[in-house]
Design a protein around this motif. Structure first.
Motif, PDB file in Angstrom:
ATOM      1  N   GLY A  78       0.802  -1.210   0.024  1.00 41.43           N
ATOM      2  CA  GLY A  78      -0.017   0.088   0.020  1.00 41.43           C
ATOM      3  C   GLY A  78       0.872   1.462   0.038  1.00 41.43           C
ATOM      4  O   GLY A  78       0.781   2.298  -0.687  1.00 41.43           O
ATOM      5  N   ILE A  79       1.833   1.447   0.730  1.00 42.12           N
ATOM      6  CA  ILE A  79       2.602   2.502   0.968  1.00 42.12           C
ATOM      7  C   ILE A  79       3.616   2.544  -0.352  1.00 42.12           C
ATOM      8  O   ILE A  79       3.461   3.594  -0.774  1.00 42.12           O
ATOM      9  CB  ILE A  79       3.532   2.554   2.251  1.00 42.12           C
ATOM     10  CG1 ILE A  79       3.004   1.537   3.229  1.00 42.12           C
ATOM     11  CG2 ILE A  79       3.673   3.984   2.673  1.00 42.12           C
ATOM     12  CD1 ILE A  79       4.136   1.326   4.177  1.00 42.12           C
ATOM     13  N   VAL A  80       4.367   1.675  -0.550  1.00 46.47           N
ATOM     14  CA  VAL A  80       5.490   1.610  -1.402  1.00 46.47           C
ATOM     15  C   VAL A  80       4.921   1.779  -2.810  1.00 46.47           C
ATOM     16  O   VAL A  80       5.611   2.527  -3.583  1.00 46.47           O
ATOM     17  CB  VAL A  80       6.286   0.250  -1.394  1.00 46.47           C
ATOM     18  CG1 VAL A  80       7.612   0.522  -1.605  1.00 46.47           C
ATOM     19  CG2 VAL A  80       6.283  -0.460   0.013  1.00 46.47           C
ATOM     20  N   ALA A  81       3.748   1.174  -3.044  1.00 45.34           N
ATOM     21  CA  ALA A  81       3.274   1.182  -4.373  1.00 45.34           C
ATOM     22  C   ALA A  81       3.005   2.443  -5.058  1.00 45.34           C
ATOM     23  O   ALA A  81       3.423   3.080  -5.798  1.00 45.34           O
ATOM     24  CB  ALA A  81       1.978   0.500  -4.516  1.00 45.34           C
ATOM     25  N   LYS A  82       2.760   3.603  -4.229  1.00 45.45           N
ATOM     26  CA  LYS A  82       2.615   5.048  -4.213  1.00 45.45           C
ATOM     27  C   LYS A  82       3.748   5.734  -4.622  1.00 45.45           C
ATOM     28  O   LYS A  82       3.698   6.466  -5.697  1.00 45.45           O
ATOM     29  CB  LYS A  82       1.928   5.611  -3.221  1.00 45.45           C
ATOM     30  CG  LYS A  82       0.441   5.205  -2.883  1.00 45.45           C
ATOM     31  CD  LYS A  82      -0.147   6.194  -1.718  1.00 45.45           C
ATOM     32  CE  LYS A  82      -1.505   5.416  -1.339  1.00 45.45           C
ATOM     33  NZ  LYS A  82      -1.320   4.388  -0.230  1.00 45.45           N
ATOM     34  N   ALA A  83       4.820   5.181  -4.179  1.00 43.75           N
ATOM     35  CA  ALA A  83       6.140   5.899  -4.501  1.00 43.75           C
ATOM     36  C   ALA A  83       6.726   5.476  -5.829  1.00 43.75           C
ATOM     37  O   ALA A  83       7.799   5.980  -6.301  1.00 43.75           O
ATOM     38  CB  ALA A  83       7.176   5.151  -3.342  1.00 43.75           C
ATOM     39  N   SER A 115      -2.281  -6.129  -7.325  1.00 47.50           N
ATOM     40  CA  SER A 115      -3.183  -5.110  -8.076  1.00 47.50           C
ATOM     41  C   SER A 115      -4.490  -5.391  -7.721  1.00 47.50           C
ATOM     42  O   SER A 115      -5.369  -4.637  -7.837  1.00 47.50           O
ATOM     43  CB  SER A 115      -2.433  -5.249  -9.252  1.00 47.50           C
ATOM     44  OG  SER A 115      -1.145  -4.706  -9.380  1.00 47.50           O
ATOM     45  N   TYR A 116      -4.777  -6.704  -7.855  1.00 47.13           N
ATOM     46  CA  TYR A 116      -6.171  -7.185  -7.570  1.00 47.13           C
ATOM     47  C   TYR A 116      -6.953  -6.662  -6.522  1.00 47.13           C
ATOM     48  O   TYR A 116      -7.942  -6.376  -6.297  1.00 47.13           O
ATOM     49  CB  TYR A 116      -6.272  -8.576  -8.003  1.00 47.13           C
ATOM     50  CG  TYR A 116      -7.762  -9.254  -7.598  1.00 47.13           C
ATOM     51  CD1 TYR A 116      -8.937  -9.170  -8.530  1.00 47.13           C
ATOM     52  CD2 TYR A 116      -7.899  -9.643  -6.386  1.00 47.13           C
ATOM     53  CE1 TYR A 116     -10.042  -9.606  -7.989  1.00 47.13           C
ATOM     54  CE2 TYR A 116      -9.143 -10.132  -6.224  1.00 47.13           C
ATOM     55  CZ  TYR A 116     -10.133  -9.871  -6.913  1.00 47.13           C
ATOM     56  OH  TYR A 116     -11.613 -10.431  -6.701  1.00 47.13           O
ATOM     57  N   LEU A 117      -5.884  -6.972  -5.084  1.00 49.66           N
ATOM     58  CA  LEU A 117      -6.457  -6.312  -4.005  1.00 49.66           C
ATOM     59  C   LEU A 117      -6.365  -5.054  -4.031  1.00 49.66           C
ATOM     60  O   LEU A 117      -6.886  -4.161  -2.894  1.00 49.66           O
ATOM     61  CB  LEU A 117      -5.579  -6.910  -2.898  1.00 49.66           C
ATOM     62  CG  LEU A 117      -5.560  -8.360  -2.716  1.00 49.66           C
ATOM     63  CD1 LEU A 117      -4.689  -9.009  -1.776  1.00 49.66           C
ATOM     64  CD2 LEU A 117      -7.004  -8.962  -2.532  1.00 49.66           C
ATOM     65  N   GLY A 118      -6.302  -3.947  -4.869  1.00 47.88           N
ATOM     66  CA  GLY A 118      -5.892  -2.765  -4.788  1.00 47.88           C
ATOM     67  C   GLY A 118      -4.810  -2.181  -4.171  1.00 47.88           C
ATOM     68  O   GLY A 118      -4.622  -1.020  -3.803  1.00 47.88           O
ATOM     69  N   LEU A 119      -4.100  -2.982  -3.899  1.00 48.72           N
ATOM     70  CA  LEU A 119      -2.474  -2.739  -3.130  1.00 48.72           C
ATOM     71  C   LEU A 119      -1.376  -2.588  -4.081  1.00 48.72           C
ATOM     72  O   LEU A 119      -0.234  -2.580  -3.703  1.00 48.72           O
ATOM     73  CB  LEU A 119      -2.297  -3.822  -2.185  1.00 48.72           C
ATOM     74  CG  LEU A 119      -3.637  -3.747  -1.084  1.00 48.72           C
ATOM     75  CD1 LEU A 119      -3.536  -4.938  -0.310  1.00 48.72           C
ATOM     76  CD2 LEU A 119      -3.467  -2.485  -0.120  1.00 48.72           C
TER      77      LEU A 119
END
Lengths: 344, 594, 510
Positions: free
Chosen positions: A195-200, A279-283
């Motif tokens: 969740g956090i890292v993907a935004k980076a 990605s499927y879990l929205g994360l």
């Protein structure tokens, strides 16, 4: 799969020789029938390096060859079509340009006569060209998968090598850490951080996935080190005063390349699937980036109306993972002409 | 001939029939490798008659094992056999599996080389014997168990009832091979195929197992097909010998005739290559005399040699290696006590001297070799090399000293790094200690390869491209690269065929004469040690039982264990061997009487 | 053994402690717990913030907050469980009751999938190893590679969208055209021919027999409207019991000893009698009655088969018990199938559910409730099983091949043992030793996979607790989920080690 005719004999076979050795004047005790390795040498009296033998065995593996071809094709398609890093490709549409929907967004690809048409993979709900989008997703997924594989390989090899070579407290400490990470299912630990890292961005996301998926490799490498460090050639190196560094890197590590490469390929195919699951879990990957998993997730409600939005990225995921798995199998056979090891 | 009774074999049960039990004619074995048929044996013919022991001898790759596997249809899936093998007129080659299954373990039984791996680790020994009985008879499980226990007793396993429920890993190596024999004899087979039955065993155990085979063969009047590479075993046991080379029969003759007057060159070479215990010092156990089965030992013979020993200790030079009261322990794991592998061993090797360290498996001889080269730590005592005690040194302090000693390992396949070229392997010590440049290093490696009689071109090859003997030469070159004062050789030839062993030993001797290094030569083979060593130390279960000059140890040993060891080693001479057998049983009887 | 368990429990405890620490801090740092309130404003927001802060102890710094959570867990470890709540979620509700609700369905899914994958994977793996380099081997290899490469959620979605809907439609009016029947027969014939193998003639024969038998059976099932009213009936049960008896004998003992076969048939007869006797008992039983019945049948069969077996008592008795348990399972299946018509009616004629782990407010018999569970399990189980099945077949194949090349297999053949004995008695057990290790690994993987399948099939299980908890940065439910998952993983690891020692006498537990 490659050695169809030869039924591998017991494990001693490879270290022993029979009369088939044309190179040699003398032989040692052998009860086994000739191995592939030996007949390789019958045909070519010229010496072959280990690397060449491995290459030859690998190229005899049809599945692996098909895997290589498929992966290369996917690579080429994904990176030449829409271009990469500012370099334009041959495909004239962009994945983030909205357009009017053509024929309800249905795919225009026809195989016979072959024609790509306006939108070979169709268009999504917003009218974006789905071919370009899938290619973009493929690029992202491939990049993520390879980074995950490499990061996992580096960490896993280091941890496994140190634990296996030094034993004692080093081993206890490193293996307990591994146990802790193994206790948490990969999807779970990845989900917690994703969740956090993907935004980076994609690369930090990939590196992080690598950081949580090294455990399997660490155990394998440790196992290899545990057995190799007892081998006489390691003792021999010790007896001439080779340093631990030299023994690890010059003597033991080169003998574990097979295991490392094989499990890295498996880690890569695992990473593709892990990325899609997250990605499927929205994360996972977040907009504006896209990946194959995200493409499927964005369109999962469209399955009944626009199945192509769901099926195309899926086909690419399977294609990549299948190709990598077959390559891994071919490498395993190439590095270990005897039966696949089953020890963990 | 599945026995339908549970009685133990009696002499009158011996099969009565005319002609050979097994007649093999033009047997051929081939293997399919990558769609090519590779010959493993061809035109093999021999006959075995009741009560006869036929030995098939040959070096590795002679096809001796594979032709015997072909008899029972047990070739690997890529193998095929041609020709004919008739058991009492019944054709075995090409027979259907169902028929072969009735023959296997019933009329023809097999004993394999490795008792360690030939028994299923997850089933009890008793179970594995019992199922062989149940497969070929109508006995009930209870009856079969009874017979299995009788069989265990017959092969002299103590406490057979209790051991019936033991697993293979709870048996010693010799006991496992006895259990294998019990399985093979479960259904009173007419023919026993023994494939290197004692190769994995210690000499004393080997002698016992051979005795057992001989006894059983006499009692059952069955045939034995003995496959071996060991001429001593042949001399000890066989009536007839078939010599094989590269898949073909070279010579076949009665044992006595073959040893006395071999017809073929190959046979002569083979016999010539076998080290003969006592050939250098002129006799073994010369002070042991057996008259009518009674034993007398002439103690006074030994005293003549005592002076030699005193002279040696008074020499006053700095010894190349000196061990004083060395203890070595393998650390115990949690809740397990430490295992003391070596206990209070003291020995001295003077410069230029070759000391043979002899013992059976588990005697601690390899442990000492490793402690001497600083590979494992000692628990007590001192190890002094060229005047420096290495037990107190740290790894860093030890480093410069490592130039002074080197080690050659047993298994040439495992002692070279498969991913390093031969040149890199040989050059590694030079690189580490002398920090030579590329050109200088190449030159030194080339001259070392030359020293061990290998072509210089070999430096670009990898270990898997070399034969065992060549690899061991590389191992020697590597060990000698820094011109050490002390060479430790840990069973350097025990993984090699005899003819190869002879060449490697010759090379070692030559190099030792030229360079004059001291050598600790570790071996289980007394005949090999005799060839090389001027002095011998005998180890038993971690303690040094005896040491002295080679002549003294071989001819006039003082210790009972040394005597047993010497008596058990078979010599490649049937006449001498039968005398030695008498000597041995007399010695054992004395040991039991004490 | 006891010492081993005690030691492992202590080590596991510390590993779990470390893992919870890791997990807790990852969770609380994975985002902002007030993110969803970003857009709103006013007193409501302030009130929610205050409530959440109180429930999640957000006024306490992270490290003491973790200890507060540990304290909550500690309450549950104390016997008696005073105020055992596992903490609160962000709305202030206790986590424990939520976990109790969610745990059952998830564990059911995971255990069923693991067991199925293990059994199928091992059987197929062994067959591929025996028939190495055959068409069957290559096909299975390809299929397992394909399964390895399938994204779980993608597969699940497809199953849900296509398999479930088509199956439901077909089940409402189970009909096939003659052509379809013939095609299914041909496909079945090909599969059998490839599995059995042999030379050309034999394969053709197998193909013919299997194709005809399948088509005929399918035809009869359709004509008798079996798919509307499934069940075995008395005759079917009798035939099945006899068949099971023969099959197990063939596998475990062979037919060389007539007495063992007789004993097995006797056990089959006892089991059949058990079936007849149990008909009234099983109208609407409880689990206790069912388990008791299975045990009674197994014991009686054990005794009877042992008595008939005579000198082969030990072997016969064991086979008898195995037969009784197999038949018992068949009886249960029969009963579940009998509940199908009523349940199907209650579900409005679409019996295969695609969402949820059970029907809401279903009032029915024991069989109806359990069949309802089973039907809900079908799709997610297929998805999960397929993926670990691939792993199990590959490993079993490799392991079996490894064992088949060992010296002791050659010894066994040299004894003249039948191929059946060599495979079942000598090879199988050795081949299973490394599989135990795999089991522990795979179980953790399946648990992770359950998170995804639950999401696809809309289960209200632990996976949902976890995913929602992560999305809202709420450590309570996430950690509750992890406590169960981690404990299960640790437990399975320990069980795997015990199984290892049980299979391999060289290993002693210490």
């Amino acid at each position: 799969m490659s050695d169809k005719k030869f039924e591998p004999n017991d494990s001693r076979a490879s270290s022993e020789r029979s009369e088939l050795t044309l190179l040699s004047q003398d032989t040692d005790i052998a009860t086994a029938p000739p191995t592939r390795e030996q007949t390789d040498r019958i045909r070519t009296t010229a010496a072959k390096s280990q690397g060449r033998l491995i290459r030859e065995r690998f190229f005899r593996h049809k599945g692996a060859l098909a895997g290589i071809a498929l992966l290369a094709l996917i690579f080429l398609l994904a990176f030449t079509s829409i271009g990469f890093a500012g370099i334009p490709g041959w495909w004239n549409k962009d994945y983030d340009v909205l357009a009017a929907r053509f024929n309800e967004g249905k795919p225009t690809l026809t195989l016979w006569p072959f024609s790509l048409g306006e939108h070979p993979f169709g268009q999504d709900v917003l009218g974006r060209d789905y071919f370009a989008l899938t290619m973009r997703g493929t690029q992202t997924s491939l990049i993520i998968a390879f980074i995950v594989g490499i990061v996992a390989m580096l960490i896993g090899t280091t941890v496994g090598a140190l634990a296996g070579y030094f034993r004692g407290w080093t081993e206890a400490f490193l293996m307990r850490i591994t146990d802790v990470v193994i206790t948490i299912p990969t999807v779970v630990i990845a989900a917690a951080v994703a969740g956090i890292v993907a935004k980076a961005g994609i690369i930090p996301f990939a590196v992080f996935l690598g950081i949580v998926t090294w455990t399997g490799l660490a155990r394998l490498v440790r196992g290899e080190f545990l057995s190799l460090r007892e081998k006489e050639f390691v003792e021999s190196a010790k007896s001439v005063g080779a340093s631990s560094f030299r023994i690890i890197f010059r003597h033991i590590l080169p003998n574990t390349v097979g295991v490392i490469i094989v499990s890295t390929t498996l880690a890569i195919s695992g990473a593709i699937l892990l990325e899609t699951a997250l990605s499927y879990l929205g994360l996972g990957v977040t907009a504006p980036d896209t990946s194959l998993g995200k493409a499927i997730n964005d369109n999962r409600s469209a399955l009944t109306v626009r199945p192509w939005l769901f099926l195309w990225p899926g086909a690419f995921i399977i294609g990549i993972a299948l190709a990598v798995n077959f390559i891994g199998d071919g490498l395993r056979d190439a590095f270990d002409p005897k039966q696949t090891r089953v020890k963990q | 001939m599945g026995s339908h009774t549970s009685e133990i074999i009696t002499d009158d049960q011996a099969p009565e029939h005319e002609g050979p039990i097994l007649a093999v004619e033009n047997l051929g074995v081939e293997f399919n490798v990558d769609d090519e048929w590779v010959m493993a044996a061809e035109n093999v013919s021999f006959e075995i008659h009741p009560g006869e022991i036929l030995a098939v001898v040959g070096e590795s790759g002679s096809g001796k094992s594979m032709s015997s596997m072909a008899l029972l249809g047990l070739l690997p899936r890529n193998g095929r056999s041609t020709g004919s093998a008739k058991m009492l007129g019944k054709e075995l080659i090409g027979a259907p599996q169902s028929m072969l299954r009735r023959v296997r373990g019933n009329e023809i039984a097999m004993i394999f080389q490795e008792p360690m791996t030939a028994l299923n680790p997850v089933l009890t020994v008793g179970e594995q014997i019992r199922e062989a009985i149940e497969q070929h008879t109508e006995l009930s499980p209870a009856q079969a168990k009874k017979r299995a226990i009788e069989l265990l007793r017959m092969v002299e396993i103590p406490e057979a009832e209790r051991r019936y429920d033991s697993f293979p890993h709870q048996f010693s190596g010799g006991q496992r091979q006895r259990a294998m024999i019990a399985i093979a004899l479960a259904n009173d087979p007419m023919l026993l195929i023994a494939d290197e039955p004692t190769t994995a065993l210690d000499v004393t155990v080997q002698a016992e197992v051979l005795d057992l085979l001989r006894k059983l063969n006499k009692r059952l009047n069955s045939g034995v097909l003995l496959i071996t590479h060991d001429m001593g075993v042949v001399a000890d046991l066989a009536d007839h010998v078939v010599v094989m080379e590269k898949g073909r029969v070279v010579e076949a003759a009665p044992t006595a005739q073959l040893f006395a007057a071999p017809r073929e060159d190959y046979t002569r070479q083979l016999l010539g290559a076998v080290p003969h215990l006592g050939s250098k010092v002129g006799g073994v156990l010369a002070d042991v005399e057996v008259v009518d089965g009674r034993l007398s030992i002439h103690e006074e013979y030994a005293e003549r040699l005592q002076t030699d020993r005193e002279h040696r200790s008074a020499a006053g030079v700095v010894p190349a290696l000196e061990l004083i009261d060395v203890d070595i322990e393998y650390p115990g794991r949690f809740r397990q006590p430490a295992f003391k592998a070596v206990n209070g061993v003291s020995l001295t090797i003077n410069p230029g001297e070759v000391m043979g360290l002899v013992g059976e498996s588990g005697s601690g001889k390899s442990t000492i070799a490793r402690a001497v080269t600083g590979l494992i730590r000692t628990a007590a005592g001192s190890v002094t090399i060229g005047g420096t005690d290495i037990t107190r040194l740290s790894a860093r302090q030890l480093l410069p000293l490592r130039k002074k000693f080197a080690i050659v390992f047993q298994d040439p396949a495992a002692s070279l790094n498969p991913r390093l070229s031969i040149g890199d392997s040989i050059g590694e010590p030079l690189l580490l200690h002398e920090k030579l440049g590329r050109a200088a290093l190449d030159e030194r490696v080339a001259s070392l390869l030359d020293d061990v009689q290998l072509p210089v071109a070999f430096r670009n090859r990898y270990p898997h491209e070399l034969s065992g003997g060549q690899r061991q030469r590389v191992g020697i070159a590597r060990a000698l690269s820094l011109q050490p004062d002390l060479l430790v050789a840990d069973e350097p030839t025990s993984a090699l065929d005899v003819s190869v062993q002879a060449k490697v030993l010759e090379l070692l001797q030559e190099l030792q004469r030229e360079r004059g290094f001291a050598c600790l030569f570790v071996s289980h083979d007394l005949a090999v040690v005799e060839l090389l060593a001027s002095h011998i130390a005998v180890l038993n279960k971690g303690t040094l039982v005896e040491q002295g000059s080679t002549e003294q140890i071989l001819k006039y040993p003082r210790d009972a264990y040394t005597r047993r060891l010497l008596a058990a080693a078979p010599v490649p001479d049937p006449k001498e061997q039968s005398l030695r057998r008498e000597q041995r049983s007399a010695l054992l009887a004395m040991g039991a009487g004490e | 053994m006891f010492y081993f368990i005690a030691k492992r429990t202590i080590i596991s405890f510390f590993i779990m402690l470390a893992a919870t620490t890791l997990m807790y801090f990852l969770t609380i740092s994975s985002g902002d717990p007030f993110e969803d309130l970003g857009e709103t404003s006013g007193p409501e927001k302030a009130a929610t913030i205050a409530a959440r802060t109180a429930a999640m102890n957000l006024d306490v710094p992270p490290i003491p907050r973790y200890f507060l959570w540990l304290q909550d867990v500690g309450h549950c470890l104390v016997p008696g469980g005073i105020s055992c709540t596992l903490g609160q979620d962000r709305t202030g509700a206790d986590v424990l009751p939520q976990l109790q609700n969610a745990m059952g369905s998830t564990l059911r899914l995971v255990v069923v999938a693991t067991v199925l994958a293990l059994v199928l994977g091992v059987v197929v793996g062994i067959v591929t190893a025996i028939r190495q380099y055959s068409t069957f081997d290559y096909s299975v290899t390809f299929v397992s590679f394909l399964l390895f490469s399938l994204p779980l959620f993608w597969l699940s979605t497809l199953l849900k969208q296509y398999l479930a809907i088509d199956l439901n439609t077909w089940l409402s009016n189970p009909q096939f055209s003659y052509l379809t029947i013939a095609l299914i027969g041909v496909v079945a014939g090909v599969i059998w021919a490839v599995v059995v193998g042999g030379d050309r003639r034999r394969r053709l024969m197998v193909f013919g027999v299997a194709a005809a038998a399948t088509a005929l059976a399918l035809y009869l099932l359709l004509v008798t409207r079996w798919f509307v009213n499934p069940g075995f009936g008395v005759v079917g049960m009798l035939v099945s019991a006899a068949g099971i008896a023969v099959l197990w004998t063939a596998l475990l003992a062979g037919f060389r000893r007539r007495r063992v076969l007789n004993a097995a048939l006797a056990a089959g007869a006892v089991s059949f009698a058990g079936y007849l006797v149990s008909i009234p008992l099983l109208t609407d039983p409880t689990w206790l009655v069912v388990v008791a019945l299975v045990i009674v049948m197994a014991v009686v069969s054990y005794v009877v088969a042992g008595a008939v077996g005579g000198p082969f008592r030990a072997q016969a008795a064991k086979i008898g018990a195995v037969i009784a348990v197999s038949v018992s399972l068949l009886i249960l299946l029969d009963r579940l199938l009998q509940a199908y018509p009523t349940l199907s009616a209650k579900a409005g004629g679409r019996p295969i559910p695609t969402t949820g782990s059970q029907s809401a407010n279903l009032a029915g018999t024991f069989w109806e409730i359990n069949l309802d569970y089973a039907l809900h399990l079908i799709l997610p189980t297929i998805a999960l099983t397929l993926i670990s099945f691939a792993t199990y077949t590959r490993y079993t194949r490799a392991s079996q091949l490894d064992v088949m090349n060992q010296d002791y297999i050659r010894t066994a053949r040299a004894k003249g043992l039948s191929e059946r004995t060599v495979l079942v008695k000598h090879a199988f057990r050795n081949a299973m030793i490394p599989i135990t290790t795999l089991m522990a690994f795979d179980f953790a993987g399946v648990l992770g996979g359950a998170v995804i399948t639950e999401q696809v099939f809309g289960w209200n299980g632990m996976g949902k607790m976890f995913v929602d908890g992560i999305a809202t940065v709420d450590p309570g439910p996430v950690m509750a989920f992890f406590l169960v998952v981690g404990t299960a993983a640790v437990l399975f690891n320990m069980l795997a080690d015990i199984a290892y020692a049980f299979l391999d006498p060289r290993i002693t537990l210490s």
